[in-house]
Design an enzyme around this catalytic site. Structure first.
Site: not given
Ligand code: NAD
Length: 426
Positions: A61, A90, A102, A359
């Site tokens: 959209h 979002k 995504k 972003s």
């Molecule tokens: P990342 O890879 O930097 O970190 C994720 C962390 O979680 C890692 O340290 C990993 O080892 C840990 N992890 C994975 N499975 C796990 C479990 N079962 N129990 C405990 N720890 C676990 O990823 P991120 O970018 O920090 O993203 C984390 C979440 O935030 C995701 O759901 C992502 O979609 C969301 N998110 C990220 C962003 C961004 O800007 N990076 C933006 C919005 C939402």
């Protein structure tokens, strides 16, 4: 087994019923527009390895569409579609002019060295770029689980090579390193946004007293799950700037607990060096990190991945406040149990929207060819998050619904309005 896509649609459906949208249009809004599956080979270690990945576009959209790319061995098409849908709502909640998208690549990044990851990322990028699934005007990825500014720099470089005369080429992806046309402040942005949203919660005395907490954010304890980009930055800012006390960190391979407080940077250094919290000197090691979710604390911050709080453990959650820094950490059924137990939930589509807000600033900066300062980024992020929190809280009061349903109502209505003006149903 919980299905993230089904649960996302159930949350959306619940909100849709509170709008005036017809069943036909509701169905169109829920449905993901397209998902491209790619399987490509890469020559590595004297052999050819085949990788599988996806880029999903939930709603066009507004264009470009926007949303991260994750590198994760457990990712799959339905997960990517659920995450793309979250992006549509979002983006609408924080009023950035993007549709929702995504991507995911099925890979365990730990299985490959840096040069190999670079080769794989570049090949994946080429496949997406030639189909306009990476493009400054059509589809703009960003980091997510398993990816960082490093991967974004490789993606931008591939795009530039394939479109050498496009002066806006660097706007094809956000979350790039600051010295590679990135924006100072993007790396910390999602965690920073979590901080701003939690601050807003504690500024509302009515909300704070509704869960029987004393006023003020300072000295409130919290437990974090996921010590990556989002979790690390959120916990750093909440402890250093707001005086909160981090008492537990859960990682996939164990966690640590110390009711007197953990030092974020000390814990991070240890975790990066050893790859685990085992033998951490300043806290008790807990072999099954997920058990920490059930410990008493003022605020629980899941910042790892989806479906970590389900109907299996929801009744054991002892906190009264959860802020979803990760996408989809609470299943639909778990949300019902938590609501019944009067646990207040600040939903993902509001709580972690700081990442895509910044972003957007990066995309604007790249197209303006003008460098923003960190102060400006933080100021505008604060303004965006505060406004989004107010909009959602007002809708929640007006419609007598949870913050999650309120956030979806706002997101859906804005997507619908933009979609109708774009003639998307004609
Ligand atoms: P990342 O890879 O930097 O970190 C994720 C962390 O979680 C890692 O340290 C990993 O080892 C840990 N992890 C994975 N499975 C796990 C479990 N079962 N129990 C405990 N720890 C676990 O990823 P991120 O970018 O920090 O993203 C984390 C979440 O935030 C995701 O759901 C992502 O979609 C969301 N998110 C990220 C962003 C961004 O800007 N990076 C933006 C919005 C939402």
């Amino acid at each position: 087994m919980n299905n993230f896509l089904t649960d996302t649609n159930r949350f959306v459906d619940k909100a849709l019923k509170l709008t005036s949208i017809s069943a036909g249009l509701a169905n169109k809004i829920i449905t993901c527009n397209s998902t491209y599956t790619v399987r490509f080979g890469v020559r590595l270690r004297n052999d050819i390895y085949t990788f599988e990945g996806w880029r999903s576009v939930h709603s066009e959209h507004m264009e470009p569409t926007k949303g991260g790319i994750r590198f994760d061995i457990s990712t799959h098409v339905e997960e990517v579609e659920a995450l793309a849908a979250l992006m549509s709502y979002k983006n609408a909640i924080i009023n950035v002019p993007f549709g929702g998208s995504k991507g995911g690549l099925k890979i365990n990044p730990k299985d490959w060295d840096e040069k190999e990851i670079e080769k794989i990322t570049r090949r994946f990028s080429q496949e997406l770029i030639k189909r306009d699934l990476i493009s400054p005007s059509q589809n703009v990825p960003a980091p997510d689980i398993g990816t960082s500014s490093r991967e974004m720099a490789w993606i931008a470089d591939e795009y530039r090579k394939m479109s050498p005369t496009d002066i806006n080429a660097s706007a094809c992806v956000t979350g790039k390193p600051a010295n590679k046309n990135g924006l100072i402040g993007r790396e910390e942005a999602t965690g920073r946004g979590v901080q701003y949203i939690l601050r807003e919660f504690f500024k509302h005395d009515d909300l704070v007293s509704s869960i029987k907490y004393s006023s003020g954010i300072s000295k409130k304890s919290f437990i974090l799950q996921g010590f990556g980009n989002v979790g690390y930055n959120a916990s750093k800012f909440l402890t250093e700037d707001d005086g909160m006390k981090l008492i537990g960190i859960a990682e996939y391979n164990g966690g640590i607990y110390n009711e007197n407080g953990l030092n974020v940077n000390h814990a991070k250094k240890f975790f990066v060096k050893h790859g685990s919290f085992e033998n951490y000197p300043k806290g008790n090691f807990v072999k099954d990190g997920s058990l920490l979710l059930k410990r008493k604390c003022d605020v629980l911050i899941p910042a790892a991945r989806e479906n970590v709080i389900t109907s299996k453990n929801a009744a054991d959650i002892k906190t009264k406040l959860i802020i979803e820094a990760a996408n989809g950490p609470i299943s639909f059924d778990a949300h019902k149990i938590l609501a019944k137990n009067k646990v207040f939930i600040i939903p993902d589509i509001l709580a972690n929207s700081g990442g895509v807000a910044v972003s957007y600033f990066e995309w604007v900066q790249n197209r303006q060819h003008y460098r923003w300062t960190l102060d400006r980024v933080r100021q505008e992020l604060d303004h965006t998050m505060t406004q989004a929190f107010e909009d959602v809280w007002q809708m929640a009061q007006q419609s007598n619904v949870s913050l999650r349903t309120a956030a979806y109502i706002i997101g859906i209505n804005r997507v619908r309005r933009a979609a109708e003006l774009a003639g998307f149903a004609t």
